[in-house]
Design a protein around this motif. Structure first.
Motif, PDB file in Angstrom:
ATOM      1  N   PHE A  90       0.795  -1.220   0.000  1.00 48.03           N
ATOM      2  CA  PHE A  90       0.000   0.000   0.000  1.00 48.03           C
ATOM      3  C   PHE A  90       0.833   1.278   0.000  1.00 48.03           C
ATOM      4  N   ARG A  91       2.034   1.254   0.556  1.00 45.87           N
ATOM      5  CA  ARG A  91       2.871   2.454   0.558  1.00 45.87           C
ATOM      6  C   ARG A  91       3.959   2.388  -0.508  1.00 45.87           C
ATOM      7  N   ASP A  92       4.592   1.247  -0.632  1.00 48.16           N
ATOM      8  CA  ASP A  92       5.667   1.127  -1.610  1.00 48.16           C
ATOM      9  C   ASP A  92       5.159   0.754  -3.000  1.00 48.16           C
ATOM     10  N   LYS A  93       3.870   0.360  -3.113  1.00 44.35           N
ATOM     11  CA  LYS A  93       3.247   0.029  -4.407  1.00 44.35           C
ATOM     12  C   LYS A  93       4.039  -1.059  -5.151  1.00 44.35           C
ATOM     13  N   ARG A  94       4.426  -2.093  -4.428  1.00 44.02           N
ATOM     14  CA  ARG A  94       5.314  -3.106  -4.986  1.00 44.02           C
ATOM     15  C   ARG A  94       4.748  -3.779  -6.240  1.00 44.02           C
TER      16      ARG A  94
ATOM     17  N   VAL B 129       2.206  -2.632  -8.281  1.00 39.93           N
ATOM     18  CA  VAL B 129       1.582  -1.745  -9.264  1.00 39.93           C
ATOM     19  C   VAL B 129       2.421  -1.794 -10.542  1.00 39.93           C
TER      20      VAL B 129
ATOM     21  N   ALA C 154      -2.880   6.748 -11.652  1.00 39.98           N
ATOM     22  CA  ALA C 154      -2.489   5.344 -11.645  1.00 39.98           C
ATOM     23  C   ALA C 154      -3.741   4.495 -11.450  1.00 39.98           C
TER      24      ALA C 154
ATOM     25  N   TYR D  15      -4.028  -4.323 -12.897  1.00 40.22           N
ATOM     26  CA  TYR D  15      -2.784  -5.067 -12.726  1.00 40.22           C
ATOM     27  C   TYR D  15      -2.557  -5.990 -13.919  1.00 40.22           C
TER      28      TYR D  15
ATOM     29  N   GLY E 271      -1.600   6.050   3.274  1.00 35.61           N
ATOM     30  CA  GLY E 271      -1.643   6.782   2.016  1.00 35.61           C
ATOM     31  C   GLY E 271      -2.727   7.833   1.961  1.00 35.61           C
TER      32      GLY E 271
END
Length: 524
Positions: free
Chosen positions: A64-68, A70, A85, A89, A366
């Motif tokens: 959710f924070r690092d958007k790994r 996405v 964005a 996916y 976020g």
């Protein structure tokens, strides 16, 4: 060998296939599974690769924070020119890799014309009964756990394949209190592997997380991998499909053109199926314009890209400062008391409410960057967390467009908002009556599009629809679109099961086209 190891590294093994399917999500992946025993040679083409099974699958900060995970390109808001964005996916299994596995049937009334507060939701060209045997098949394949405790669900003599996921702790208390208020809390139909010996551990990292153990019934796990393992479905990953190619005259598709590792190539097909999701399927058809199809492939009606729908959505959180939520697997309950009716002040159907996966502080950061994670975590441990859906109408001005640079542009403005406002107010009152003194809600915006639909609508009239009731293009006889693009309306529940069930339905038509075997695929 596993499906991961057998995904094509060097491109397709052949130059021509009986069926080429573009997209491996709930539509395309389910279709590949449904055709796996047909005797047809099938190529399943996916823009992304396999989402890795790794420890970060269950790491809220990473997701959710690092958007790994996405990996979609930015789209453009056509009204403002701003980039955003999208919640889309590109992986084997598509958006189902990170969905909440809520696998609910639409109701019989959803296929009828319905008057809403701000317009009419149109009828579908098929009925609930047309999908019924395929709903049953999809529920078996996707390992759906559920219960017959919702009076809006027509299931006489039609049991779920697996028993419901029972409510934990605080959720059980909420269900009891809602019943005491005269409401009908029901068990949410969920696709998770809770069979005897199954892999699900009922963790807090299911909804919006990838499943590290493949216990969630995403399309990759339950359809694509078994289809590839059958030997009759070939999977090509990392391939971006630029165009659907047509024969001279434009009445038949002859294959696809794609780019992989910077190299352009073509592959031929007896049947082409587009299953990229409502935005990308419409964009592909628009990119495939020819002299015979100047407005885009299958678009003599002018509807391709139009009638884009995403639901009116709000997240609602009730917080009790001194009472902890003891549920870990929270997403087991929903309310349909306002599905077909409204209130005295708003006498139109309001929509659907369900619990979401348990929120964590890192998930909230976020949206609340000014607050420390410890404070958000403290609130999350004392919250119950809900998703509210109201229907939006298929407005032809809400649409998918291609810019001069080829980029996807979304022109969208919400409608039927008075209904959603009434649902939010009603649910706020319910949560306060349940004992939550603090209730917060937030509307979602253009980037929340996991329930996208409607851009290549089906219908009996070629002048007002792009597809016939079997999802075959009116203009191109061997071209199908099999995803939520075909929806004439977007009923207010999760669409994944209906997408999968429709794929199983259309598989029967494609089998008939090719004179293929018609035996039903075995459930996993």
């Amino acid at each position: 060998m596993s499906a991961v190891s057998t995904a094509r590294a060097q491109g397709p093994a052949a130059g021509h296939y009986d069926v080429v399917i573009v997209g491996s999500g709930a539509g395309g992946g389910s279709l590949a599974y449904a055709l796996a025993d047909s005797g047809l040679r099938i190529l399943l083409v996916e823009r992304g690769g396999f989402l890795p099974q790794e420890r970060q699958n269950w790491d809220a900060k990473a997701i959710f924070r690092d958007k790994r995970y996405v990996n979609a390109e930015k789209w453009v808001d056509d009204r403002t020119g701003a980039e955003f964005a999208p919640g889309t996916y590109y992986y084997v299994g598509g958006n189902t890799k990170l969905y909440g596995a809520s696998l609910v049937r639409f109701r019989r009334e959803d296929f009828w014309e319905t008057r809403l507060a701000e317009g009419v939701s149109p009828a579908w060209p098929i009925a609930y009964e047309d999908l019924l045997p395929y709903y049953r098949q999809a529920e078996r394949v996707y390992r759906v756990h559920g219960a017959d405790d919702d009076p809006t669900l027509p299931r006489p003599d039609d049991p779920f394949p697996y028993p419901p996921v029972e409510h934990e702790g605080t959720v059980a208390e909420i269900a009891r209190d809602l019943s005491a208020m005269g409401l009908t809390p029901s068990h949410l139909s969920l696709g998770i592997d809770l069979r005897d010996g199954g892999r699900c551990i009922r963790c807090a990292t299911c909804d919006a997380f990838p499943c590290r153990t493949l216990a969630k019934s995403d399309t990759d796990a339950v359809c694509v991998r078994p289809a590839v393992a059958s030997g009759s479905v070939e999977l090509l990953t990392g391939a971006y499909v630029e165009r659907v190619l047509t024969e001279p005259g434009g009445r038949r598709a002859r294959g696809i053109a794609y780019v992989r590792d910077g190299v352009r190539a073509e592959v031929g097909a007896g049947t082409v199926v587009v299953s990229g999701g409502a935005v990308n399927s419409a964009a592909l058809l628009l990119r495939s314009a020819t002299d015979e199809h100047p407005a885009g492939l299958a678009n003599s009606s002018g509807v391709v890209g139009r009638h884009y729908m995403v639901h009116n959505n709000s997240v609602m959180v009730g917080v009790h400062p001194t009472r902890k939520n003891t549920a870990e697997f929270q997403k087991t309950l929903y309310l349909n008391d306002f599905y077909t009716r409204g209130t005295a002040e708003h006498p139109f159907p309001l929509g659907h409410v369900q619990l979401i996966g348990k929120l964590q502080g890192e998930m909230l950061k976020g949206n609340r960057p000014e607050l420390p994670v410890w404070a958000l975590s403290m609130a999350a441990r004392r919250s119950s967390d809900w998703w509210l859906f109201s229907e939006d109408l298929p407005d032809p001005d809400n649409r998918v467009l291609l810019g001069d640079d080829g980029r996807i542009r979304i022109r969208w403005a919400p409608n039927n908002e008075s209904t959603h406002t009434a649902l939010v107010a009603t649910m706020r009152g319910i949560l306060r009556e349940l004992g939550y003194p603090l209730v917060f809600s937030q509307r979602t915006s253009i980037e929340v599009n996991s329930h996208q639909a409607g851009t290549v609508r089906a219908g009996a009239d070629p002048s007002t629809s792009a597809l016939d009731p079997d999802c075959r293009a009116h203009d191109v006889e061997n071209l199908y679109v099999v995803d939520s693009s075909f929806f004439p309306s977007l009923p207010v529940m999760n669409p994944a099961l209906t997408i999968a069930a429709n794929a199983f339905r259309v598989a029967a038509t494609i089998r008939a086209d090719h004179g293929a075997r018609t035996a039903e695929p075995a459930a996993v």
